[in-house]
Enzyme design. Structure first.
Site, PDB file in Angstrom:
ATOM      1  N   GLY A   8       0.828  -1.274   0.048  1.00  0.00           N
ATOM      2  CA  GLY A   8       0.122  -0.051   0.045  1.00  0.00           C
ATOM      3  C   GLY A   8       0.779   1.389   0.035  1.00  0.00           C
ATOM      4  O   GLY A   8       0.534   2.313   0.711  1.00  0.00           O
ATOM      5  N   GLY A  11      -0.549   4.862  -0.837  1.00  0.00           N
ATOM      6  CA  GLY A  11      -1.585   5.533   0.035  1.00  0.00           C
ATOM      7  C   GLY A  11      -1.360   6.543   0.889  1.00  0.00           C
ATOM      8  O   GLY A  11      -0.246   7.071   0.899  1.00  0.00           O
ATOM      9  N   GLN A  12      -2.152   6.905   1.826  1.00  0.00           N
ATOM     10  CA  GLN A  12      -1.903   8.279   2.509  1.00  0.00           C
ATOM     11  C   GLN A  12      -0.699   8.174   3.644  1.00  0.00           C
ATOM     12  O   GLN A  12       0.199   8.821   3.366  1.00  0.00           O
ATOM     13  CB  GLN A  12      -2.934   8.527   3.585  1.00  0.00           C
ATOM     14  CG  GLN A  12      -2.832   9.928   4.271  1.00  0.00           C
ATOM     15  CD  GLN A  12      -3.633  10.154   5.476  1.00  0.00           C
ATOM     16  OE1 GLN A  12      -4.178   9.191   5.925  1.00  0.00           O
ATOM     17  NE2 GLN A  12      -3.881  11.354   5.787  1.00  0.00           N
ATOM     18  N   ILE A  35      -0.866  -2.198  -6.077  1.00  0.00           N
ATOM     19  CA  ILE A  35      -1.798  -2.955  -6.913  1.00  0.00           C
ATOM     20  C   ILE A  35      -1.949  -2.113  -8.160  1.00  0.00           C
ATOM     21  O   ILE A  35      -1.786  -1.154  -8.369  1.00  0.00           O
ATOM     22  CB  ILE A  35      -3.058  -3.355  -6.044  1.00  0.00           C
ATOM     23  CG1 ILE A  35      -3.716  -1.954  -5.400  1.00  0.00           C
ATOM     24  CG2 ILE A  35      -2.775  -4.249  -5.008  1.00  0.00           C
ATOM     25  CD1 ILE A  35      -5.093  -1.949  -5.206  1.00  0.00           C
ATOM     26  N   TYR A 143     -14.861  -1.702   9.898  1.00  0.00           N
ATOM     27  CA  TYR A 143     -13.512  -1.478   9.919  1.00  0.00           C
ATOM     28  C   TYR A 143     -12.847  -1.526  11.345  1.00  0.00           C
ATOM     29  O   TYR A 143     -11.877  -2.195  11.761  1.00  0.00           O
ATOM     30  CB  TYR A 143     -13.379   0.222   9.791  1.00  0.00           C
ATOM     31  CG  TYR A 143     -12.026   0.736   9.652  1.00  0.00           C
ATOM     32  CD1 TYR A 143     -11.024   0.407   8.725  1.00  0.00           C
ATOM     33  CD2 TYR A 143     -11.567   1.721  10.712  1.00  0.00           C
ATOM     34  CE1 TYR A 143      -9.852   1.113   8.738  1.00  0.00           C
ATOM     35  CE2 TYR A 143     -10.404   2.090  11.031  1.00  0.00           C
ATOM     36  CZ  TYR A 143      -9.585   1.677  10.002  1.00  0.00           C
ATOM     37  OH  TYR A 143      -8.279   2.481   9.909  1.00  0.00           O
ATOM     38  N   LYS A 147     -10.161  -4.231  12.704  1.00  0.00           N
ATOM     39  CA  LYS A 147      -9.050  -3.848  13.406  1.00  0.00           C
ATOM     40  C   LYS A 147      -8.660  -4.644  14.701  1.00  0.00           C
ATOM     41  O   LYS A 147      -7.731  -4.855  15.056  1.00  0.00           O
ATOM     42  CB  LYS A 147      -8.961  -2.355  13.749  1.00  0.00           C
ATOM     43  CG  LYS A 147      -8.881  -1.386  12.536  1.00  0.00           C
ATOM     44  CD  LYS A 147      -7.493  -1.774  11.887  1.00  0.00           C
ATOM     45  CE  LYS A 147      -7.264  -0.887  10.479  1.00  0.00           C
ATOM     46  NZ  LYS A 147      -6.067  -1.245   9.837  1.00  0.00           N
TER      47      LYS A 147
HETATM   48  C1  AKB Z   1     -10.486   6.345   9.533  1.00  0.00           C
HETATM   49  O1  AKB Z   1     -11.035   7.645   9.784  1.00  0.00           O
HETATM   50  O2  AKB Z   1     -11.257   5.568   9.030  1.00  0.00           O
HETATM   51  C2  AKB Z   1      -9.249   6.445   9.821  1.00  0.00           C
HETATM   52  C3  AKB Z   1      -8.979   5.671  11.040  1.00  0.00           C
HETATM   53  C4  AKB Z   1      -9.024   6.573  12.207  1.00  0.00           C
HETATM   54  O3  AKB Z   1      -8.360   4.656  11.216  1.00  0.00           O
HETATM   55  N1  AKB Z   1      -8.543   7.426   9.414  1.00  0.00           N
END
Ligand code: AKB
Length: 319
Positions: A8, A11-12, A35, A143, A147
């Protein structure tokens, strides 16, 4: 750490981390993994090796790792929180199936692996203020689910197989180099672009919503320092709370207006992002990172705002 694969890399985080590592380890191979559709360009392409490295393709990863004799992987492939909410299966595939691919190779080849966690690994039952290192983690976003799983899997591979996994829980990251894509905290970057370009900013997050944020140079330094830390000092591994500042849209807007008095902002709250933000803590306690590997951020809110505005003014040629 000498030969490093950054998955990656465009990316940022990856775009800046790759350049930082190339500066730090000029004798090593710092491989910019990408990718198709997100190939490195410009200085990122020209300053070192790059290779296709799809986290979902274990054979491809193994080929790259063998070719460059990689000893450390920064696994930065992820769908951020707002996008993961819309594509939960893909988020799981990238974040968890992809992580398993890396951990299996790491187990075999004795690699060190950094896979970021996030403030998104917490949920509404977590203490909001001075969130402890070890506390309840019941996230309500996909998300967040990936995590927490990342943290658990990474710890499992360390405890069971001795794989050197280490990580931090990143807050919203603010940078003037590469835009984030699809996160809940993206507004804290976009607000600067609008302000410097003289545009009105339409804020998707409601006033009064506090979240941890961090300037990119501190985030990069933290990731590198943790990977270089003496392992005998690490009581925790996956993943350390790190923190440097916490603000809501009103506070950051006021800081910008103090420097750009014509700056205007109005609210159009995005319900998906707002629900996620409401479930995250306001401010983490990072004592363990400070004690176990010397975490110490350089940028506070004012220093970050000054630097962001100065850098974006240079970029856009605005006085
Ligand atoms: C998001 O906002 O999804 C990310 C994070 C805080 O993990 N920047």
């Amino acid at each position: 750490m000498k030969n490093v694969l950054i998955i990656g890399s465009t990316g940022q985080i990856g775009s800046e981390l790759t350049m930082k590592l190339r500066g730090m380890f000029p004798d090593g191979q710092i491989v910019a993994g990408y990718i198709p559709g997100a190939e490195p360009k410009g200085i990122l392409l020209e300053s070192g090796p790059s290779a296709q490295a799809d986290v979902c393709d274990g054979n491809q990863l193994l080929d790259v790792i063998r070719k460059y004799d990689v000893d450390t992987v920064f696994n930065l492939a992820a769908l951020l929180s707002a996008v993961a909410e819309k594509k939960p299966q893909l988020a799981w595939k990238i974040q968890i199936d992809g992580l398993m691919n890396i951990l299996e190779i790491a187990r075999d080849r004795h690699l060190s692996v950094f896979t970021p966690s996030s403030i998104g690994s917490f949920g509404p039952e977590t203490p909001r203020l001075e969130t402890p290192q070890d506390t309840i983690q019941r996230p309500k976003s996909m998300y967040g689910v990936t995590k927490v799983t990342t943290e658990l899997l990474s710890d499992y591979y360390f405890l069971k197989y001795g794989v050197d996994t280490r990580s931090v829980r990143f807050p919203g990251l603010i940078s003037h180099v590469t835009l984030p894509g699809g996160g809940t905290t993206d507004y804290a970057v976009e607000i600067f672009y609008a302000a410097v370009k003289g545009e009105e900013f339409v804020c998707p997050i409601a006033a009064g919503t506090y979240m941890d944020m961090m300037y990119m140079p501190d985030a990069l330094q933290g990731a590198v320092d943790l990977m270089l830390a003496d392992p005998s000092r690490l009581k925790h591994r996956n993943a350390f709370n790190i923190a440097s500042m916490s603000f809501d849209p009103e506070r950051i807007a006021a800081k910008i207006r103090a420097r750009i008095p014509s700056f205007r902002m109005r609210y159009e709250v995005d319900p998906v992002r707002q629900a996620i933000a409401d479930s995250w803590p306001d401010r983490l306690d990072d004592t363990c990172a400070r004690e176990e590997w010397g975490w110490k951020p350089r940028f506070g809110l004012d220093e970050m705002v000054d630097d962001m505005i100065a850098e974006l003014r240079k970029r856009f040629g605005t006085a």
